[in-house]
Design a protein around this motif. Structure first.
Motif, mmCIF file in Angstrom:
data_model
loop_
_atom_site.group_PDB
_atom_site.id
_atom_site.type_symbol
_atom_site.label_atom_id
_atom_site.label_comp_id
_atom_site.label_asym_id
_atom_site.label_seq_id
_atom_site.Cartn_x
_atom_site.Cartn_y
_atom_site.Cartn_z
ATOM 1 N N VAL A 142 -29.385 -19.548 -8.249
ATOM 2 C CA VAL A 142 -28.459 -18.967 -7.274
ATOM 3 C C VAL A 142 -29.228 -18.144 -6.261
ATOM 4 O O VAL A 142 -30.223 -17.526 -6.609
ATOM 5 C CB VAL A 142 -27.470 -18.005 -7.977
ATOM 6 N N ILE A 195 -17.816 -11.706 -4.724
ATOM 7 C CA ILE A 195 -18.267 -12.873 -5.478
ATOM 8 C C ILE A 195 -17.092 -13.348 -6.303
ATOM 9 O O ILE A 195 -16.520 -12.581 -7.077
ATOM 10 C CB ILE A 195 -19.458 -12.524 -6.381
ATOM 11 N N LYS A 255 -20.812 -15.362 -12.436
ATOM 12 C CA LYS A 255 -20.711 -14.100 -11.690
ATOM 13 C C LYS A 255 -21.381 -12.959 -12.453
ATOM 14 O O LYS A 255 -22.201 -12.234 -11.906
ATOM 15 C CB LYS A 255 -19.232 -13.704 -11.461
ATOM 16 N N MET A 275 -18.894 -18.952 -6.581
ATOM 17 C CA MET A 275 -19.779 -19.466 -7.631
ATOM 18 C C MET A 275 -19.049 -20.564 -8.383
ATOM 19 O O MET A 275 -17.839 -20.480 -8.629
ATOM 20 C CB MET A 275 -20.124 -18.351 -8.622
ATOM 21 N N ARG A 302 -23.869 -22.102 -9.937
ATOM 22 C CA ARG A 302 -24.507 -22.292 -8.637
ATOM 23 C C ARG A 302 -23.658 -21.666 -7.533
ATOM 24 O O ARG A 302 -22.484 -21.401 -7.712
ATOM 25 C CB ARG A 302 -24.662 -23.788 -8.327
ATOM 26 N N LYS A 303 -24.311 -21.478 -6.419
ATOM 27 C CA LYS A 303 -23.568 -20.999 -5.262
ATOM 28 C C LYS A 303 -22.837 -22.188 -4.652
ATOM 29 O O LYS A 303 -23.458 -23.138 -4.194
ATOM 30 C CB LYS A 303 -24.530 -20.377 -4.255
#
Lengths: 339, 234
Positions: B3, B15, B23, B200, B204-205
């Motif tokens: 990330v 987030i 997270k 998220m 992953r982003k």
């Protein structure tokens, strides 16, 4: 330019409901009510209770528990408990007495040695609890047996008596021929305890450890070390109580100080220190100690048998803890809106 | 998990993501609870090593967790300065300077958090949820030369009134120059206070949205990984 807003202390929005006005004085309301009831009863049954000399006797009886209660307030606030204090008081007093009587030590070094014994016992308690992870209650209960046993072995059943000054003066003397010296010592210790509790990290961290252990850990407080300090203070105070006890009768034996632990815990809890930590009051402890001494004295004066005093102090302990539990339950159920 | 995360000075970055999206792990790496296998953290262009909570605090990152970690029986100043009490020496002995602690707490609450508490001297047990939040933030600010405040689900356990207070608090702290990373499940709250949203998904982003130019639907689409039709319920 940004403005500062005031967040209202909305009672209903709070996580817990604010307790009523008396919450601030909660630690002394209970015992004060009992003291008033006692005073009324004695006004009816026995006016001699209020004579100056009798008040001084009450102070004299309370003195030892002022010293013990000061340290116990900090121990209990930090979510600890010490059941070994009676044995520590007896052991350190017996060692002090033997140094004076058998070894011919001068009195002040012997007194210092007694205090060192108490400090050592307290340190051992603290280490057993924090390093061996034995729960406070069981650790000090077992250590009580050990210290008592060592004391009995050392003294071999003897009663050691007649000590040089200042031991009798501290234990049963009167300062200015008026106030029991022991009570002055006790009040000095409570005053010292008040300062420790309110103005030093010792008291502050005890509250944090007892109130929210995780928060204490997260702020970097070394909980083990702090708890050892609490028991070191307790052991030291127990030794000083042992000196006062020796002076009071001008004699000491290894079986002395039985029941010290429960009586001290009772006084501290009656004074509003939460039995499970996080909250306490030195002033409350003073009030609790005085209440128990007043009740005992009243029972003696009314010619109850000694055994009734045990019954009475048991009832006072149960009543006070029940009273605080009741208030706590009420506070919580208001907030959650259940039971 | 792989990330990256960018935070601009003086912004609120939310987030969001499903449970298990990563997270909390991301936050624990930032605050030194977990260590990243690789990668780096840079603050104001300088690389900082974060291997412990202490490192993270020294780097200017502090977190306020959901349970706030307050000692209920202590008043606000005692909580804000717990473990870092100002000391006044009398005859060489260290005593806690309760007065200075109180004044500095009030100043931090006023200048950095933007609130005043009328009952600052009462035990925090008597405080409302928003007030407790303010005290916890003040402690985080006081603990470090604070640059980044991480807030983990600050509104999760609060009623509507307290939620509003807390969201105002977040805005106020931001206006006073602290960047905030806000972890939240609640898109309504996110859209009220955040400048950008990082989504998220599966460690992953999944994407970043600028709140001013996006709709909830855009963000929701990124969270579940598909386009969402108009009627979808948040």
């Amino acid at each position: 330019m940004t403005m500062t807003t005031t967040i209202p202390a909305d009672k209903n929005a709070g996580r817990k409901v604010a307790l009523p006005w008396y919450e601030r004085y909660i630690n002394i309301v209970g015992p004060l009510v009992m003291i008033i009831a006692l005073v009324i009863a004695m006004l009816i049954f026995e006016r001699r209770y209020f004579e100056f000399q009798n008040m001084m006797i009450i102070l004299q009886d309370a003195a030892i528990f002022m010293v013990l209660g000061m340290a116990m307030t900090i121990v209990i606030t930090g979510k600890g408990i010490d059941l070994s204090i009676g044995a520590v008081a007896a052991l350190s007093a017996v060692i002090m007495a033997m140094l004076i009587k058998d070894q011919g030590w001068p009195v002040y070094p012997a007194m210092l040695a007694g205090v060192v014994v108490g400090l050592t016992c307290g340190t051992i308690n603290g280490l057993v609890i924090t390093r061996l992870n034995v729960p406070d209650l069981l650790a000090t209960l077992a250590m009580d047996q050990i210290y008592r046993g060592i004391g009995l072995v050392l003294a071999a059943g003897a009663v050691l008596a007649r000590f040089p000054e200042p031991i009798p003066f501290l234990g049963r003397g009167r300062a200015f021929d008026l106030i029991p010296t022991a009570a002055i010592v006790g009040l000095i210790f409570l005053a010292l305890g008040f300062v420790l509790y309110r103005y030093t990290w010792l008291g502050r961290y005890a509250i944090a450890i007892g109130g929210n252990r995780e928060a204490a850990v997260l702020t970097g407080i070394n909980i083990r070390r702090q708890k050892v300090y609490h028991y070191m203070l307790m052991g030291t105070c127990a030794a000083i109580a042992g000196i006062l006890l020796t002076g009071r009768l001008n004699a000491i034996q290894a079986t002395a100080g039985m029941g010290f632990a429960l009586h001290t815990i009772a006084a501290v809890v009656v004074g509003g220190t939460a039995l499970f930590g996080g909250r306490g009051s030195m002033f409350g402890t003073l009030v609790g100690v005085l209440l128990l001494a007043m009740v005992t004295n009243a029972l003696v004066m009314l010619r109850f048998q000694f055994f009734w005093q045990l019954v009475a102090s048991g009832i006072i302990i149960i009543a006070s803890i029940g009273f605080y539990s009741y208030l706590q339950r009420r506070g919580n159920s208001d907030a959650k809106g259940d039971d | 998990m792989d990330v990256d995360l960018e935070l601009y000075p003086g912004e609120v970055l939310a987030i969001v993501g499903d449970n298990g999206a990563g997270k909390s792990t991301l936050i624990k790496v930032l605050t030194g609870v977990y260590q990243a296998d690789k990668g780096e953290i840079r603050i104001d262009g300088k690389t900082v090593q974060v291997r412990s909570r202490r490192d993270s605090i020294d780097a200017g990152i502090a977190a306020v967790y959901q349970n706030l970690g307050l000692v209920d029986s202590l008043p606000a100043p005692e909580n804000v300065f717990l473990g870092v009490e100002p000391i006044k020496r009398i005859f060489g002995l260290p005593f806690i300077d309760n007065r200075e602690m109180r004044e500095r707490t009030i100043a931090i609450l006023r200048d950095r958090v933007g609130v005043s508490l009328p009952n600052v001297d009462e035990p925090t047990r008597n405080f409302s949820g928003g007030q407790r939040q303010a005290v916890a933030i003040a402690r985080a600010i006081n603990a470090a030369e604070l640059k980044v405040l991480v807030m983990d689900e600050p509104t999760a356990a609060l009623g509507p009134e307290e939620t509003r207070n807390t969201l105002n608090l977040i805005r106020a702290v931001k206006e006073r120059g602290t960047s905030i990373i806000l972890i939240s499940h609640n898109l309504d709250h996110v859209f009220k206070v955040a400048d950008r949203v990082q989504v998220m998904r599966g460690g992953r982003k999944a994407g970043v949205a600028v709140v001013a130019n996006s709709t909830r639907r855009d963000v929701l689409g990124m969270i579940v990984g598909t386009d969402v039709d108009e009627d979808a319920h948040v």
